[in-house]
Design a protein around this motif. Sequence first.
Motif, PDB file in Angstrom:
ATOM      1  N   ALA A  47       6.570  -2.790  -8.535  1.00 54.39           N
ATOM      2  CA  ALA A  47       5.148  -3.009  -8.806  1.00 54.39           C
ATOM      3  C   ALA A  47       4.514  -1.677  -9.127  1.00 54.39           C
ATOM      4  O   ALA A  47       5.060  -0.614  -8.787  1.00 54.39           O
ATOM      5  CB  ALA A  47       4.452  -3.636  -7.594  1.00 54.39           C
ATOM      6  N   ILE A  48       3.334  -1.705  -9.755  1.00 58.26           N
ATOM      7  CA  ILE A  48       2.606  -0.459  -9.914  1.00 58.26           C
ATOM      8  C   ILE A  48       2.034  -0.034  -8.567  1.00 58.26           C
ATOM      9  O   ILE A  48       1.889  -0.828  -7.647  1.00 58.26           O
ATOM     10  CB  ILE A  48       1.498  -0.551 -10.992  1.00 58.26           C
ATOM     11  CG1 ILE A  48       0.457  -1.605 -10.641  1.00 58.26           C
ATOM     12  CG2 ILE A  48       2.099  -0.798 -12.355  1.00 58.26           C
ATOM     13  CD1 ILE A  48      -0.769  -1.560 -11.545  1.00 58.26           C
ATOM     14  N   ASP A  49       1.709   1.260  -8.482  1.00 56.44           N
ATOM     15  CA  ASP A  49       1.430   1.881  -7.190  1.00 56.44           C
ATOM     16  C   ASP A  49      -0.035   1.786  -6.765  1.00 56.44           C
ATOM     17  O   ASP A  49      -0.589   2.723  -6.216  1.00 56.44           O
ATOM     18  CB  ASP A  49       1.850   3.353  -7.233  1.00 56.44           C
ATOM     19  CG  ASP A  49       1.080   4.142  -8.288  1.00 56.44           C
ATOM     20  OD1 ASP A  49       1.167   3.800  -9.481  1.00 56.44           O
ATOM     21  OD2 ASP A  49       0.384   5.104  -7.912  1.00 56.44           O
ATOM     22  N   HIS A  50      -0.644   0.688  -6.966  1.00 60.80           N
ATOM     23  CA  HIS A  50      -1.975   0.333  -6.453  1.00 60.80           C
ATOM     24  C   HIS A  50      -2.656  -0.511  -7.514  1.00 60.80           C
ATOM     25  O   HIS A  50      -2.004  -1.128  -8.347  1.00 60.80           O
ATOM     26  CB  HIS A  50      -2.842   1.532  -6.050  1.00 60.80           C
ATOM     27  CG  HIS A  50      -3.632   1.250  -4.798  1.00 60.80           C
ATOM     28  ND1 HIS A  50      -4.763   0.458  -4.796  1.00 60.80           N
ATOM     29  CD2 HIS A  50      -3.447   1.610  -3.510  1.00 60.80           C
ATOM     30  CE1 HIS A  50      -5.244   0.363  -3.562  1.00 60.80           C
ATOM     31  NE2 HIS A  50      -4.461   1.041  -2.760  1.00 60.80           N
ATOM     32  N   ARG A  51      -3.993  -0.556  -7.499  1.00 59.12           N
ATOM     33  CA  ARG A  51      -4.711  -1.414  -8.436  1.00 59.12           C
ATOM     34  C   ARG A  51      -4.499  -0.964  -9.883  1.00 59.12           C
ATOM     35  O   ARG A  51      -4.267   0.213 -10.151  1.00 59.12           O
ATOM     36  CB  ARG A  51      -6.207  -1.418  -8.117  1.00 59.12           C
ATOM     37  CG  ARG A  51      -6.543  -2.153  -6.818  1.00 59.12           C
ATOM     38  CD  ARG A  51      -8.049  -2.245  -6.639  1.00 59.12           C
ATOM     39  NE  ARG A  51      -8.389  -2.972  -5.417  1.00 59.12           N
ATOM     40  CZ  ARG A  51      -8.530  -4.289  -5.344  1.00 59.12           C
ATOM     41  NH1 ARG A  51      -8.334  -5.036  -6.414  1.00 59.12           N
ATOM     42  NH2 ARG A  51      -8.842  -4.866  -4.201  1.00 59.12           N
ATOM     43  N   ILE A  52      -4.616  -1.929 -10.797  1.00 60.05           N
ATOM     44  CA  ILE A  52      -4.510  -1.633 -12.224  1.00 60.05           C
ATOM     45  C   ILE A  52      -5.750  -0.844 -12.613  1.00 60.05           C
ATOM     46  O   ILE A  52      -6.873  -1.325 -12.461  1.00 60.05           O
ATOM     47  CB  ILE A  52      -4.437  -2.926 -13.059  1.00 60.05           C
ATOM     48  CG1 ILE A  52      -3.411  -3.892 -12.478  1.00 60.05           C
ATOM     49  CG2 ILE A  52      -4.121  -2.600 -14.518  1.00 60.05           C
ATOM     50  CD1 ILE A  52      -3.583  -5.327 -12.962  1.00 60.05           C
TER      51      ILE A  52
ATOM     52  N   GLU B 170       2.704  -7.872  -8.492  1.00 58.92           N
ATOM     53  CA  GLU B 170       1.446  -7.119  -8.598  1.00 58.92           C
ATOM     54  C   GLU B 170       0.885  -7.022  -7.193  1.00 58.92           C
ATOM     55  O   GLU B 170       0.584  -8.038  -6.559  1.00 58.92           O
ATOM     56  CB  GLU B 170       0.474  -7.846  -9.529  1.00 58.92           C
ATOM     57  CG  GLU B 170      -0.880  -7.188  -9.654  1.00 58.92           C
ATOM     58  CD  GLU B 170      -0.810  -5.806 -10.266  1.00 58.92           C
ATOM     59  OE1 GLU B 170      -1.340  -4.859  -9.636  1.00 58.92           O
ATOM     60  OE2 GLU B 170      -0.207  -5.648 -11.348  1.00 58.92           O
ATOM     61  N   LEU B 171       0.755  -5.787  -6.680  1.00 62.59           N
ATOM     62  CA  LEU B 171       0.361  -5.609  -5.285  1.00 62.59           C
ATOM     63  C   LEU B 171      -1.100  -5.943  -5.024  1.00 62.59           C
ATOM     64  O   LEU B 171      -1.439  -6.637  -4.064  1.00 62.59           O
ATOM     65  CB  LEU B 171       0.618  -4.161  -4.836  1.00 62.59           C
ATOM     66  CG  LEU B 171       2.067  -3.713  -4.689  1.00 62.59           C
ATOM     67  CD1 LEU B 171       2.110  -2.245  -4.304  1.00 62.59           C
ATOM     68  CD2 LEU B 171       2.802  -4.546  -3.665  1.00 62.59           C
ATOM     69  N   PHE B 172      -1.998  -5.417  -5.862  1.00 58.69           N
ATOM     70  CA  PHE B 172      -3.424  -5.457  -5.540  1.00 58.69           C
ATOM     71  C   PHE B 172      -4.291  -6.130  -6.596  1.00 58.69           C
ATOM     72  O   PHE B 172      -5.341  -6.668  -6.269  1.00 58.69           O
ATOM     73  CB  PHE B 172      -3.954  -4.034  -5.337  1.00 58.69           C
ATOM     74  CG  PHE B 172      -3.363  -3.315  -4.158  1.00 58.69           C
ATOM     75  CD1 PHE B 172      -3.905  -3.458  -2.895  1.00 58.69           C
ATOM     76  CD2 PHE B 172      -2.267  -2.484  -4.309  1.00 58.69           C
ATOM     77  CE1 PHE B 172      -3.376  -2.788  -1.806  1.00 58.69           C
ATOM     78  CE2 PHE B 172      -1.728  -1.806  -3.224  1.00 58.69           C
ATOM     79  CZ  PHE B 172      -2.279  -1.960  -1.971  1.00 58.69           C
ATOM     80  N   GLY B 173      -3.902  -6.050  -7.873  1.00 58.59           N
ATOM     81  CA  GLY B 173      -4.752  -6.585  -8.931  1.00 58.59           C
ATOM     82  C   GLY B 173      -5.615  -5.506  -9.565  1.00 58.59           C
ATOM     83  O   GLY B 173      -5.437  -4.311  -9.314  1.00 58.59           O
ATOM     84  N   PRO B 174      -6.577  -5.894 -10.405  1.00 60.75           N
ATOM     85  CA  PRO B 174      -7.348  -4.916 -11.195  1.00 60.75           C
ATOM     86  C   PRO B 174      -8.430  -4.203 -10.408  1.00 60.75           C
ATOM     87  O   PRO B 174      -8.981  -4.732  -9.448  1.00 60.75           O
ATOM     88  CB  PRO B 174      -7.963  -5.783 -12.299  1.00 60.75           C
ATOM     89  CG  PRO B 174      -8.061  -7.143 -11.700  1.00 60.75           C
ATOM     90  CD  PRO B 174      -6.883  -7.286 -10.780  1.00 60.75           C
TER      91      PRO B 174
END
Length: 371
Positions: free
Chosen positions: A331-336, A24-28
């Motif tokens: 990972a997803i491409d920025h915050r959730i 997870e790059l950044f979180g929510p």
Amino acid sequence: MIWNRERYIAHCNFEFTGREMFCELFGPLIGLEEEWRRQGASAKEIAMTAFDWDYVLRAMLAGNCQAMTGNEPKVLEDTPEYTVSIDEMGRKMKLCKQSATIPLPMEYPVQTMDDWLKIRHWYEFREDRIDREKLLEQKALRDKGYLMIQSVPGGFDEPRQLMGEEGLCIAAYEEPELISDMLETIGNTCVQVMERVADIVPIDCLSIHEDMAGKSGPLFGPKQVREFMEPYYRKIWSCAKAHGAALFSQDSDGDMNPIVDVMLDCGVNCMYPCEPAAGMDIVALRKKYGNRLSFKGGIDKFVLRKDFDAIRTELEYKMSAPMLGGGTVFAIDHRIPNGVPLENYRYYVKTGRELLGLPPVKNEGWGRMAF
């Protein structure tokens, strides 16, 4: 799983280390935690420690390449909706608390060459940029497997912080010598900092933040990148590489496709977060660039708002055979984003781990991988 520096560097250099990396790059985003609490999230899920995200042990090296202004930030106004403040650069800033995590400038310190010359000393080398005691501690951490990261100002982003996007883009045509002097000054200081850092501890990763693109493309095209950013990038990468660096990691949102080739020529070998909504398809990019460019991110964050079938389809495409065996930090491409149901996120984690052959979660923690 916690990764050490040797394994992470090997993975980013397209060596298969026996396991894929899922993080997870950044979180929510702001507000998502409250949504998940209403949906019954556990304390560990809110803290992101329930999902066993992979991350690498790391330290940001204690050599300061950033602006040293001597200005103390101060808050001018603070309400439940926003905060207005003065930052280290003397800019008036506004943070909208309900929708953002980063304050935006309302004014900028540089409009002309004369303005720049008044503050150029912020970026000139000083011996107190080097924290030798901290570096000795970091050398001991490197011996324990920590990745050593040297952060440097962006070749687009730092002039943008001083001038604003509009001012910088106009200056590229009307005052090119201003941008060139900025980046020459910053680059010379980066080299002096890194040389002194490397006397104590080798550098593993050069990290640069740009955020220079949107859905319609980058704000500098290939011509401007070559004219302004390439000399700066080559200078700092040559120095970092000479002192051990194997990774040159660039953070930029948006559609970077028009300038990927020139960024590779500048030395960049890792890009993130690779936003699909902006046309950054890591599968197509891997087919085009092979092992010249590794990626972090690339999984469409907005798919997590859809149904389980859509999530599985996205993961099966992004986690397909050409993307395996090293070179991809999934990972997803920025915050959730807000509006992602907790059950969807749980399904995303479970399905991704299954497709990558990772063991079930054990609630063992996480660390941001945005560097």
